[in-house]
Design an enzyme around this catalytic site. Structure first.
Site, PDB file in Angstrom:
ATOM      1  N   ARG A  15       0.843  -1.194   0.000  1.00 50.12           N
ATOM      2  CA  ARG A  15       0.000   0.000   0.000  1.00 50.12           C
ATOM      3  C   ARG A  15       0.884   1.253   0.000  1.00 50.12           C
ATOM      4  NH1 ARG A  15      -3.492  -1.489   5.235  1.00 50.12           N
ATOM      5  NH2 ARG A  15      -1.562  -2.618   5.645  1.00 50.12           N
ATOM      6  N   LYS A  75       1.739   1.862   7.364  1.00 48.78           N
ATOM      7  CA  LYS A  75       2.068   1.070   8.544  1.00 48.78           C
ATOM      8  C   LYS A  75       2.887   1.847   9.549  1.00 48.78           C
ATOM      9  CE  LYS A  75       0.902  -2.339   9.353  1.00 48.78           C
ATOM     10  NZ  LYS A  75      -0.425  -2.670   9.954  1.00 48.78           N
ATOM     11  N   TYR A  94      -1.015   4.243  10.679  1.00 47.89           N
ATOM     12  CA  TYR A  94      -1.357   3.257  11.703  1.00 47.89           C
ATOM     13  C   TYR A  94      -0.173   3.126  12.635  1.00 47.89           C
ATOM     14  CZ  TYR A  94      -5.409   1.697   9.021  1.00 47.89           C
ATOM     15  OH  TYR A  94      -6.604   1.652   8.377  1.00 47.89           O
ATOM     16  N   HIS A  96      -0.664   1.192  16.224  1.00 49.49           N
ATOM     17  CA  HIS A  96      -0.857  -0.020  17.052  1.00 49.49           C
ATOM     18  C   HIS A  96       0.194  -0.090  18.155  1.00 49.49           C
ATOM     19  CE1 HIS A  96      -3.736  -1.344  14.056  1.00 49.49           C
ATOM     20  NE2 HIS A  96      -2.822  -1.217  13.116  1.00 49.49           N
ATOM     21  N   GLU A 118      -5.842   4.325  13.753  1.00 52.55           N
ATOM     22  CA  GLU A 118      -6.769   3.368  14.361  1.00 52.55           C
ATOM     23  C   GLU A 118      -7.504   3.879  15.595  1.00 52.55           C
ATOM     24  OE1 GLU A 118      -3.478   2.997  14.329  1.00 52.55           O
ATOM     25  OE2 GLU A 118      -2.758   2.458  16.324  1.00 52.55           O
ATOM     26  N   ASP A 270      -2.649  -7.213  15.242  1.00 55.75           N
ATOM     27  CA  ASP A 270      -1.981  -5.894  15.266  1.00 55.75           C
ATOM     28  C   ASP A 270      -2.133  -5.220  16.625  1.00 55.75           C
ATOM     29  OD1 ASP A 270      -4.655  -5.387  14.953  1.00 55.75           O
ATOM     30  OD2 ASP A 270      -4.435  -4.012  13.270  1.00 55.75           O
TER      31      ASP A 270
HETATM   32  N1  LIG Z   1      -4.268  -7.851  10.843  1.00 56.88           N
HETATM   33  C1  LIG Z   1      -4.633  -6.870  10.054  1.00 56.88           C
HETATM   34  O1  LIG Z   1      -4.103  -6.695   8.970  1.00 56.88           O
HETATM   35  C2  LIG Z   1      -5.741  -5.972  10.442  1.00 56.88           C
HETATM   36  C3  LIG Z   1      -6.177  -6.000  11.723  1.00 56.88           C
HETATM   37  N2  LIG Z   1      -7.258  -5.267  12.114  1.00 56.88           N
HETATM   38  C4  LIG Z   1      -7.631  -5.407  13.515  1.00 56.88           C
HETATM   39  O2  LIG Z   1      -8.806  -6.189  13.682  1.00 56.88           O
HETATM   40  C5  LIG Z   1      -9.331  -5.934  14.983  1.00 56.88           C
HETATM   41  C6  LIG Z   1     -10.850  -5.726  14.899  1.00 56.88           C
HETATM   42  O3  LIG Z   1     -11.108  -4.495  14.244  1.00 56.88           O
HETATM   43  P1  LIG Z   1     -12.597  -3.960  13.963  1.00 56.88           P
HETATM   44  O4  LIG Z   1     -13.475  -5.071  13.557  1.00 56.88           O
HETATM   45  O5  LIG Z   1     -12.462  -2.779  13.093  1.00 56.88           O
HETATM   46  O6  LIG Z   1     -13.034  -3.483  15.416  1.00 56.88           O
HETATM   47  P2  LIG Z   1     -14.533  -3.122  15.861  1.00 56.88           P
HETATM   48  O7  LIG Z   1     -14.390  -2.150  16.994  1.00 56.88           O
HETATM   49  O8  LIG Z   1     -15.379  -2.774  14.697  1.00 56.88           O
HETATM   50  O9  LIG Z   1     -15.077  -4.516  16.421  1.00 56.88           O
HETATM   51  C7  LIG Z   1     -14.549  -5.125  17.562  1.00 56.88           C
HETATM   52  C8  LIG Z   1     -15.670  -5.914  18.207  1.00 56.88           C
HETATM   53  O10 LIG Z   1     -15.096  -6.678  19.279  1.00 56.88           O
HETATM   54  C9  LIG Z   1     -16.108  -6.771  20.255  1.00 56.88           C
HETATM   55  N3  LIG Z   1     -15.531  -7.258  21.508  1.00 56.88           N
HETATM   56  C10 LIG Z   1     -14.791  -6.598  22.433  1.00 56.88           C
HETATM   57  N4  LIG Z   1     -14.477  -7.435  23.453  1.00 56.88           N
HETATM   58  C11 LIG Z   1     -15.028  -8.642  23.143  1.00 56.88           C
HETATM   59  C12 LIG Z   1     -15.062  -9.919  23.788  1.00 56.88           C
HETATM   60  N5  LIG Z   1     -14.484 -10.106  24.975  1.00 56.88           N
HETATM   61  N6  LIG Z   1     -15.727 -10.934  23.172  1.00 56.88           N
HETATM   62  C13 LIG Z   1     -16.314 -10.756  21.975  1.00 56.88           C
HETATM   63  N7  LIG Z   1     -16.330  -9.566  21.329  1.00 56.88           N
HETATM   64  C14 LIG Z   1     -15.700  -8.540  21.912  1.00 56.88           C
HETATM   65  C15 LIG Z   1     -16.685  -5.364  20.314  1.00 56.88           C
HETATM   66  O11 LIG Z   1     -17.952  -5.337  20.947  1.00 56.88           O
HETATM   67  C16 LIG Z   1     -16.776  -5.026  18.826  1.00 56.88           C
HETATM   68  O12 LIG Z   1     -18.020  -5.337  18.260  1.00 56.88           O
HETATM   69  C17 LIG Z   1      -8.542  -4.726  15.491  1.00 56.88           C
HETATM   70  O13 LIG Z   1      -7.500  -5.144  16.346  1.00 56.88           O
HETATM   71  C18 LIG Z   1      -7.979  -4.124  14.230  1.00 56.88           C
HETATM   72  O14 LIG Z   1      -6.843  -3.316  14.451  1.00 56.88           O
HETATM   73  C19 LIG Z   1      -7.934  -4.463  11.240  1.00 56.88           C
HETATM   74  C20 LIG Z   1      -7.511  -4.379   9.934  1.00 56.88           C
HETATM   75  C21 LIG Z   1      -6.338  -5.081   9.456  1.00 56.88           C
HETATM   76  C1  LIG Z   2      -5.186  -1.777  10.321  1.00 52.77           C
HETATM   77  C2  LIG Z   2      -3.898  -2.355   9.971  1.00 52.77           C
HETATM   78  O1  LIG Z   2      -3.136  -2.728  10.806  1.00 52.77           O
HETATM   79  C3  LIG Z   2      -3.550  -2.513   8.584  1.00 52.77           C
HETATM   80  O2  LIG Z   2      -4.339  -2.146   7.720  1.00 52.77           O
HETATM   81  O3  LIG Z   2      -2.464  -3.019   8.305  1.00 52.77           O
HETATM   82 MG   LIG Z   3      -1.943  -4.139  11.171  1.00 60.39          MG
END
Ligand SMILES: NC(=O)C1=CN([C@@H]2O[C@H](COP(=O)(O)OP(=O)(O)OC[C@H]3O[C@@H](n4cnc5c(N)ncnc54)[C@H](O)[C@@H]3O)[C@@H](O)[C@H]2O)C=CC1
Ligand SMILES: CC(=O)C(=O)O
Ligand SMILES: [Mg+2]
Length: 372
Positions: A15, A75, A94, A96, A118, A270
Protein backbone atom coordinates in the site's frame (compact mmCIF):
# COMPACT_ATOMS: atom_id res chain seq x y z
CA UNK A 1 2.82 22.67 4.61
CA UNK A 2 5.41 20.28 3.18
CA UNK A 3 3.85 16.82 3.12
CA UNK A 4 5.94 13.70 2.52
CA UNK A 5 5.08 10.13 1.61
CA UNK A 6 7.86 7.52 1.87
CA UNK A 7 7.66 4.08 0.29
CA UNK A 8 6.41 1.45 2.77
CA UNK A 9 9.16 -0.90 3.95
CA UNK A 10 7.27 -3.50 6.05
CA UNK A 11 7.38 -7.09 4.73
CA UNK A 12 5.21 -7.37 1.60
CA UNK A 13 3.52 -4.06 2.28
CA UNK A 14 2.42 -2.73 -1.10
CA UNK A 15 0.00 0.00 0.00
CA UNK A 16 0.98 3.66 -0.16
CA UNK A 17 0.06 6.49 2.22
CA UNK A 18 -0.91 8.86 -0.60
CA UNK A 19 -2.39 7.81 -3.93
CA UNK A 20 -1.93 10.20 -6.87
CA UNK A 21 -5.56 11.23 -6.39
CA UNK A 22 -4.87 12.20 -2.78
CA UNK A 23 -1.71 14.08 -3.79
CA UNK A 24 -3.79 16.16 -6.18
CA UNK A 25 -6.09 17.16 -3.31
CA UNK A 26 -3.18 18.26 -1.08
CA UNK A 27 -1.69 20.24 -3.96
CA UNK A 28 -5.08 21.86 -4.60
CA UNK A 29 -5.00 22.96 -0.94
CA UNK A 30 -1.70 24.73 -1.61
CA UNK A 31 0.64 22.14 -0.08
CA UNK A 32 3.96 20.92 -1.41
CA UNK A 33 4.00 17.12 -1.67
CA UNK A 34 7.13 14.97 -1.80
CA UNK A 35 6.79 11.30 -2.73
CA UNK A 36 9.61 8.75 -2.62
CA UNK A 37 10.37 7.23 -5.98
CA UNK A 38 8.43 3.99 -6.64
CA UNK A 39 6.24 4.54 -3.54
CA UNK A 40 3.16 3.74 -5.65
CA UNK A 41 4.63 0.79 -7.54
CA UNK A 42 2.48 -1.71 -5.64
CA UNK A 43 -0.73 -0.05 -6.83
CA UNK A 44 0.48 0.49 -10.38
CA UNK A 45 1.04 4.25 -9.89
CA UNK A 46 4.41 5.21 -11.33
CA UNK A 47 6.43 8.35 -10.61
CA UNK A 48 4.93 10.08 -13.65
CA UNK A 49 1.41 9.58 -12.24
CA UNK A 50 2.56 11.33 -9.06
CA UNK A 51 4.28 14.09 -11.01
CA UNK A 52 1.08 14.63 -13.00
CA UNK A 53 -0.79 14.99 -9.70
CA UNK A 54 1.68 17.71 -8.65
CA UNK A 55 4.13 15.79 -6.45
CA UNK A 56 7.88 16.18 -6.42
CA UNK A 57 9.59 12.79 -6.63
CA UNK A 58 12.54 12.33 -4.30
CA UNK A 59 15.02 9.48 -4.44
CA UNK A 60 15.30 8.64 -0.74
CA UNK A 61 13.01 8.34 2.27
CA UNK A 62 15.74 10.19 4.20
CA UNK A 63 14.96 13.40 2.32
CA UNK A 64 11.29 13.07 3.25
CA UNK A 65 11.97 12.48 6.95
CA UNK A 66 14.40 15.43 6.93
CA UNK A 67 12.26 17.96 5.10
CA UNK A 68 8.59 17.09 5.54
CA UNK A 69 6.42 18.87 8.13
CA UNK A 70 4.00 15.95 7.95
CA UNK A 71 4.82 12.33 7.03
CA UNK A 72 1.89 10.29 5.70
CA UNK A 73 2.36 6.51 5.85
CA UNK A 74 0.34 3.33 6.03
CA UNK A 75 2.07 1.07 8.54
CA UNK A 76 3.68 1.87 11.86
CA UNK A 77 7.21 3.24 11.39
CA UNK A 78 9.90 0.57 11.39
CA UNK A 79 13.00 1.01 13.60
CA UNK A 80 15.03 2.77 10.89
CA UNK A 81 12.13 5.15 10.37
CA UNK A 82 11.58 6.08 14.07
CA UNK A 83 15.14 7.24 14.24
CA UNK A 84 14.51 9.79 11.46
CA UNK A 85 11.33 11.34 12.90
CA UNK A 86 11.72 14.56 14.85
CA UNK A 87 10.08 17.15 17.05
CA UNK A 88 7.83 19.57 15.23
CA UNK A 89 6.92 16.91 12.65
CA UNK A 90 3.51 15.23 12.38
CA UNK A 91 3.30 11.50 11.65
CA UNK A 92 -0.05 10.32 10.26
CA UNK A 93 -0.21 6.48 10.01
CA UNK A 94 -1.36 3.26 11.70
CA UNK A 95 0.66 2.81 14.91
CA UNK A 96 -0.86 -0.02 17.05
CA UNK A 97 1.32 1.04 19.99
CA UNK A 98 -0.29 -0.97 22.82
CA UNK A 99 1.49 -4.24 21.95
CA UNK A 100 4.65 -2.51 20.66
CA UNK A 101 6.71 -0.94 23.50
CA UNK A 102 9.82 -0.56 21.32
CA UNK A 103 8.02 1.54 18.75
CA UNK A 104 6.40 3.59 21.52
CA UNK A 105 9.82 4.29 23.04
CA UNK A 106 11.18 5.22 19.60
CA UNK A 107 8.34 7.67 18.90
CA UNK A 108 8.62 9.21 22.38
CA UNK A 109 12.36 9.70 21.94
CA UNK A 110 11.90 11.32 18.53
CA UNK A 111 9.62 14.07 19.88
CA UNK A 112 7.26 13.60 16.91
CA UNK A 113 3.52 14.31 17.06
CA UNK A 114 1.93 11.01 16.03
CA UNK A 115 -1.71 10.62 15.03
CA UNK A 116 -2.76 6.96 14.86
CA UNK A 117 -5.35 6.15 12.22
CA UNK A 118 -6.77 3.37 14.36
CA UNK A 119 -7.88 5.55 17.26
CA UNK A 120 -9.51 8.43 15.34
CA UNK A 121 -13.22 8.32 16.17
CA UNK A 122 -16.51 9.46 14.62
CA UNK A 123 -19.90 10.61 15.89
CA UNK A 124 -21.39 7.13 15.62
CA UNK A 125 -18.86 5.48 17.95
CA UNK A 126 -16.91 4.03 15.03
CA UNK A 127 -13.26 4.13 14.00
CA UNK A 128 -13.53 5.57 10.49
CA UNK A 129 -9.84 5.35 9.60
CA UNK A 130 -9.59 1.73 10.74
CA UNK A 131 -12.90 0.60 9.24
CA UNK A 132 -11.90 0.31 5.57
CA UNK A 133 -8.88 -1.87 6.38
CA UNK A 134 -11.04 -3.93 8.74
CA UNK A 135 -13.44 -4.47 5.85
CA UNK A 136 -10.56 -5.69 3.71
CA UNK A 137 -8.98 -7.84 6.47
CA UNK A 138 -12.35 -9.32 7.44
CA UNK A 139 -12.99 -10.40 3.86
CA UNK A 140 -9.42 -11.67 3.42
CA UNK A 141 -9.56 -13.63 6.68
CA UNK A 142 -11.94 -16.15 5.13
CA UNK A 143 -9.80 -16.50 2.00
CA UNK A 144 -6.72 -17.03 4.20
CA UNK A 145 -8.60 -19.45 6.45
CA UNK A 146 -10.02 -21.46 3.54
CA UNK A 147 -6.54 -21.82 2.04
CA UNK A 148 -4.94 -22.84 5.35
CA UNK A 149 -7.69 -25.45 5.88
CA UNK A 150 -6.55 -27.33 2.78
CA UNK A 151 -4.74 -30.55 3.68
CA UNK A 152 -1.58 -29.73 1.73
CA UNK A 153 -1.29 -26.55 3.78
CA UNK A 154 -1.50 -28.37 7.11
CA UNK A 155 -5.23 -27.89 7.61
CA UNK A 156 -8.00 -30.42 8.33
CA UNK A 157 -8.88 -30.71 4.68
CA UNK A 158 -12.42 -29.38 4.81
CA UNK A 159 -14.20 -27.18 2.29
CA UNK A 160 -15.94 -24.21 3.94
CA UNK A 161 -19.21 -24.71 2.09
CA UNK A 162 -19.21 -28.51 1.97
CA UNK A 163 -21.16 -29.90 -1.02
CA UNK A 164 -24.73 -31.17 -1.36
CA UNK A 165 -25.00 -34.15 0.99
CA UNK A 166 -21.91 -33.17 3.04
CA UNK A 167 -21.92 -30.73 5.96
CA UNK A 168 -20.22 -27.34 5.63
CA UNK A 169 -17.33 -26.30 7.86
CA UNK A 170 -17.99 -24.44 11.09
CA UNK A 171 -16.66 -20.91 11.42
CA UNK A 172 -16.54 -19.10 14.78
CA UNK A 173 -15.97 -15.34 14.67
CA UNK A 174 -14.82 -13.72 17.92
CA UNK A 175 -15.93 -10.09 17.73
CA UNK A 176 -18.73 -8.93 15.46
CA UNK A 177 -17.47 -5.45 14.60
CA UNK A 178 -16.27 -4.42 11.15
CA UNK A 179 -13.83 -7.34 10.68
CA UNK A 180 -16.40 -9.80 12.06
CA UNK A 181 -19.20 -8.56 9.82
CA UNK A 182 -17.10 -8.74 6.67
CA UNK A 183 -15.70 -12.15 7.58
CA UNK A 184 -19.24 -13.39 8.10
CA UNK A 185 -20.36 -12.00 4.73
CA UNK A 186 -17.60 -13.90 2.93
CA UNK A 187 -18.10 -17.09 4.91
CA UNK A 188 -21.85 -16.93 4.26
CA UNK A 189 -21.18 -16.46 0.55
CA UNK A 190 -19.11 -19.64 0.60
CA UNK A 191 -21.81 -21.58 2.44
CA UNK A 192 -20.15 -22.10 5.85
CA UNK A 193 -21.99 -22.60 9.15
CA UNK A 194 -21.19 -19.39 11.06
CA UNK A 195 -21.41 -18.22 14.65
CA UNK A 196 -20.47 -14.67 15.69
CA UNK A 197 -19.70 -13.94 19.34
CA UNK A 198 -19.69 -10.42 20.75
CA UNK A 199 -19.94 -8.64 24.09
CA UNK A 200 -22.31 -6.01 22.72
CA UNK A 201 -25.95 -7.09 22.70
CA UNK A 202 -27.02 -4.15 20.47
CA UNK A 203 -24.37 -5.27 17.97
CA UNK A 204 -25.60 -8.89 18.11
CA UNK A 205 -29.14 -7.58 17.39
CA UNK A 206 -27.84 -5.64 14.40
CA UNK A 207 -25.99 -8.68 13.06
CA UNK A 208 -29.07 -10.84 13.52
CA UNK A 209 -31.05 -8.31 11.45
CA UNK A 210 -28.38 -8.07 8.76
CA UNK A 211 -28.09 -11.83 8.29
CA UNK A 212 -31.74 -12.62 8.90
CA UNK A 213 -31.08 -16.02 10.48
CA UNK A 214 -28.20 -16.96 8.17
CA UNK A 215 -25.64 -16.74 11.03
CA UNK A 216 -25.91 -17.69 14.70
CA UNK A 217 -25.10 -15.01 17.25
CA UNK A 218 -23.91 -15.67 20.80
CA UNK A 219 -23.07 -13.47 23.75
CA UNK A 220 -19.35 -13.84 24.37
CA UNK A 221 -18.70 -15.66 27.65
CA UNK A 222 -15.90 -18.11 28.49
CA UNK A 223 -18.43 -20.95 28.14
CA UNK A 224 -19.69 -19.79 24.76
CA UNK A 225 -16.16 -19.18 23.45
CA UNK A 226 -15.07 -22.68 24.55
CA UNK A 227 -18.06 -24.38 22.93
CA UNK A 228 -17.71 -22.55 19.64
CA UNK A 229 -13.92 -22.72 19.40
CA UNK A 230 -13.84 -26.44 20.21
CA UNK A 231 -16.45 -27.17 17.52
CA UNK A 232 -14.96 -24.86 14.88
CA UNK A 233 -12.89 -25.68 11.82
CA UNK A 234 -11.98 -22.02 11.40
CA UNK A 235 -11.82 -19.34 14.11
CA UNK A 236 -11.48 -15.66 13.24
CA UNK A 237 -10.06 -13.37 15.96
CA UNK A 238 -11.73 -9.99 15.47
CA UNK A 239 -12.15 -8.39 18.90
CA UNK A 240 -11.06 -4.85 19.67
CA UNK A 241 -10.96 -2.55 22.65
CA UNK A 242 -9.84 0.64 20.89
CA UNK A 243 -6.21 1.53 21.52
CA UNK A 244 -5.75 -1.29 24.05
CA UNK A 245 -4.00 -4.63 23.82
CA UNK A 246 -6.48 -7.27 22.58
CA UNK A 247 -8.07 -9.42 25.30
CA UNK A 248 -6.66 -12.97 25.26
CA UNK A 249 -9.90 -14.91 24.78
CA UNK A 250 -8.44 -18.29 23.79
CA UNK A 251 -5.79 -19.70 26.11
CA UNK A 252 -3.07 -22.20 25.33
CA UNK A 253 -5.01 -24.76 27.40
CA UNK A 254 -8.16 -24.23 25.31
CA UNK A 255 -6.14 -24.70 22.15
CA UNK A 256 -5.34 -28.30 23.07
CA UNK A 257 -9.07 -29.12 22.96
CA UNK A 258 -9.48 -27.73 19.43
CA UNK A 259 -9.74 -30.01 16.40
CA UNK A 260 -6.38 -31.00 14.91
CA UNK A 261 -5.88 -29.17 11.64
CA UNK A 262 -8.35 -26.44 12.53
CA UNK A 263 -7.27 -22.90 11.65
CA UNK A 264 -7.09 -19.64 13.58
CA UNK A 265 -6.91 -16.35 11.69
CA UNK A 266 -6.04 -13.79 14.35
CA UNK A 267 -6.85 -10.52 12.62
CA UNK A 268 -6.54 -8.74 15.98
CA UNK A 269 -2.81 -9.54 15.99
CA UNK A 270 -1.98 -5.89 15.27
CA UNK A 271 -3.25 -5.17 18.79
CA UNK A 272 -1.38 -8.18 20.17
CA UNK A 273 -3.87 -10.91 19.19
CA UNK A 274 -6.77 -12.59 21.00
CA UNK A 275 -5.21 -16.08 21.18
CA UNK A 276 -2.55 -16.68 23.82
CA UNK A 277 -0.49 -18.63 21.28
CA UNK A 278 -0.52 -15.95 18.57
CA UNK A 279 2.51 -14.02 17.47
CA UNK A 280 2.75 -11.68 14.49
CA UNK A 281 3.72 -13.25 11.17
CA UNK A 282 4.41 -11.80 7.73
CA UNK A 283 3.06 -12.39 4.24
CA UNK A 284 6.32 -14.25 3.50
CA UNK A 285 5.64 -16.81 6.23
CA UNK A 286 2.04 -16.27 7.26
CA UNK A 287 1.32 -19.42 9.29
CA UNK A 288 2.73 -21.55 12.10
CA UNK A 289 1.34 -24.47 14.04
CA UNK A 290 0.80 -24.96 17.77
CA UNK A 291 -0.84 -28.13 19.19
CA UNK A 292 -1.96 -29.13 15.69
CA UNK A 293 -3.80 -25.82 15.17
CA UNK A 294 -2.68 -23.66 12.23
CA UNK A 295 -2.26 -19.99 13.15
CA UNK A 296 -2.40 -17.20 10.52
CA UNK A 297 -1.34 -13.94 12.23
CA UNK A 298 -0.35 -11.41 9.56
CA UNK A 299 -0.44 -7.91 11.01
CA UNK A 300 -0.80 -6.11 7.66
CA UNK A 301 -3.29 -8.30 5.83
CA UNK A 302 -4.64 -5.51 3.58
CA UNK A 303 -1.10 -5.04 2.20
CA UNK A 304 -1.75 -8.18 0.13
CA UNK A 305 -4.43 -6.43 -1.95
CA UNK A 306 -2.99 -2.93 -2.29
CA UNK A 307 -5.06 -1.86 -5.28
CA UNK A 308 -8.22 -2.21 -3.21
CA UNK A 309 -6.70 -1.25 0.14
CA UNK A 310 -4.70 1.86 -0.76
CA UNK A 311 -7.72 3.41 -2.44
CA UNK A 312 -10.05 2.53 0.47
CA UNK A 313 -7.51 3.82 2.99
CA UNK A 314 -6.94 7.11 1.15
CA UNK A 315 -10.68 7.65 0.87
CA UNK A 316 -10.85 7.49 4.66
CA UNK A 317 -7.64 9.35 5.61
CA UNK A 318 -7.90 12.26 3.16
CA UNK A 319 -10.28 14.44 5.17
CA UNK A 320 -8.21 14.58 8.35
CA UNK A 321 -4.95 14.55 6.40
CA UNK A 322 -5.99 17.77 4.69
CA UNK A 323 -7.09 19.26 8.03
CA UNK A 324 -3.67 18.46 9.52
CA UNK A 325 -1.86 19.90 6.52
CA UNK A 326 -4.02 23.03 6.47
CA UNK A 327 -3.98 23.78 10.19
CA UNK A 328 -1.21 21.73 11.84
CA UNK A 329 -1.71 21.11 15.56
CA UNK A 330 -4.71 23.46 15.52
CA UNK A 331 -6.62 20.81 13.57
CA UNK A 332 -6.09 18.36 16.44
CA UNK A 333 -6.97 20.95 19.04
CA UNK A 334 -10.20 21.87 17.25
CA UNK A 335 -11.61 18.41 16.52
CA UNK A 336 -12.31 15.89 19.27
CA UNK A 337 -12.30 12.96 16.85
CA UNK A 338 -8.83 13.85 15.60
CA UNK A 339 -7.74 14.42 19.21
CA UNK A 340 -8.74 10.81 19.90
CA UNK A 341 -6.16 9.89 17.26
CA UNK A 342 -3.31 11.71 19.00
CA UNK A 343 -1.15 8.99 20.56
CA UNK A 344 2.23 10.68 21.05
CA UNK A 345 3.17 14.34 21.31
CA UNK A 346 6.64 15.71 22.12
CA UNK A 347 7.74 12.81 24.27
CA UNK A 348 4.41 12.16 26.00
CA UNK A 349 1.72 9.49 25.49
CA UNK A 350 -1.62 11.16 24.85
CA UNK A 351 -3.93 8.13 24.48
CA UNK A 352 -5.38 6.56 27.64
CA UNK A 353 -5.55 2.95 26.44
CA UNK A 354 -2.00 3.10 25.10
CA UNK A 355 -0.65 4.69 28.32
CA UNK A 356 -2.38 2.01 30.41
CA UNK A 357 -1.20 -0.86 28.21
CA UNK A 358 2.43 0.28 28.28
CA UNK A 359 2.61 1.71 31.80
CA UNK A 360 3.33 5.30 30.76
CA UNK A 361 1.95 8.36 32.46
CA UNK A 362 -0.93 9.77 30.41
CA UNK A 363 -1.03 13.38 29.43
CA UNK A 364 -4.41 14.22 27.92
CA UNK A 365 -4.41 15.59 24.37
CA UNK A 366 -6.34 18.58 25.68
CA UNK A 367 -3.54 19.34 28.15
CA UNK A 368 -0.65 18.99 25.71
CA UNK A 369 -2.41 21.05 23.10
CA UNK A 370 -3.71 23.62 25.59
CA UNK A 371 -7.33 23.03 24.62
CA UNK A 372 -9.71 24.58 27.15
N1 LIG B 1 -4.27 -7.85 10.84
C1 LIG B 1 -4.63 -6.87 10.05
O1 LIG B 1 -4.10 -6.69 8.97
C2 LIG B 1 -5.74 -5.97 10.44
C3 LIG B 1 -6.18 -6.00 11.72
N2 LIG B 1 -7.26 -5.27 12.11
C4 LIG B 1 -7.63 -5.41 13.52
O2 LIG B 1 -8.81 -6.19 13.68
C5 LIG B 1 -9.33 -5.93 14.98
C6 LIG B 1 -10.85 -5.73 14.90
O3 LIG B 1 -11.11 -4.50 14.24
P1 LIG B 1 -12.60 -3.96 13.96
O4 LIG B 1 -13.47 -5.07 13.56
O5 LIG B 1 -12.46 -2.78 13.09
O6 LIG B 1 -13.03 -3.48 15.42
P2 LIG B 1 -14.53 -3.12 15.86
O7 LIG B 1 -14.39 -2.15 16.99
O8 LIG B 1 -15.38 -2.77 14.70
O9 LIG B 1 -15.08 -4.52 16.42
C7 LIG B 1 -14.55 -5.12 17.56
C8 LIG B 1 -15.67 -5.91 18.21
O10 LIG B 1 -15.10 -6.68 19.28
C9 LIG B 1 -16.11 -6.77 20.26
N3 LIG B 1 -15.53 -7.26 21.51
C10 LIG B 1 -14.79 -6.60 22.43
N4 LIG B 1 -14.48 -7.43 23.45
C11 LIG B 1 -15.03 -8.64 23.14
C12 LIG B 1 -15.06 -9.92 23.79
N5 LIG B 1 -14.48 -10.11 24.97
N6 LIG B 1 -15.73 -10.93 23.17
C13 LIG B 1 -16.31 -10.76 21.98
N7 LIG B 1 -16.33 -9.57 21.33
C14 LIG B 1 -15.70 -8.54 21.91
C15 LIG B 1 -16.68 -5.36 20.31
O11 LIG B 1 -17.95 -5.34 20.95
C16 LIG B 1 -16.78 -5.03 18.83
O12 LIG B 1 -18.02 -5.34 18.26
C17 LIG B 1 -8.54 -4.73 15.49
O13 LIG B 1 -7.50 -5.14 16.35
C18 LIG B 1 -7.98 -4.12 14.23
O14 LIG B 1 -6.84 -3.32 14.45
C19 LIG B 1 -7.93 -4.46 11.24
C20 LIG B 1 -7.51 -4.38 9.93
C21 LIG B 1 -6.34 -5.08 9.46
C1 LIG C 1 -5.19 -1.78 10.32
C2 LIG C 1 -3.90 -2.35 9.97
O1 LIG C 1 -3.14 -2.73 10.81
C3 LIG C 1 -3.55 -2.51 8.58
O2 LIG C 1 -4.34 -2.15 7.72
O3 LIG C 1 -2.46 -3.02 8.30
MG1 LIG D 1 -1.94 -4.14 11.17
Amino acid sequence: MRVGCPKEIKNHEYRVGLTPGAVREYVAHGHEVMVETKAGAGIGADDDAYRAAGARIVTTAKEIFEKADMVVKVKEPQPGEWAQLREGQILYAYLHLAPDPDQAAGLLKSGVTAVAYETVTDDRGGLPLLAPMSEVAGRLSIQAGATALQKANGGRGILLGGVPGVEPARVAILGGGVVGLHAAKMAAGLGADITILDRSIPRLRQLDDIFNGRVHTRYSTIDAIEEEVFAADLVIGAVLIPGAAAPRLVTREMLSAMKKGSVIVDVAIDQGGCFETSHATTHSEPTFEVDGVIHYCVANMPGAVPITSAQALNNATLHYGLQLADKGLKAIAEDRHLRAGLNVHRGRIANKAVAEALGYELVSPEAVLNVA
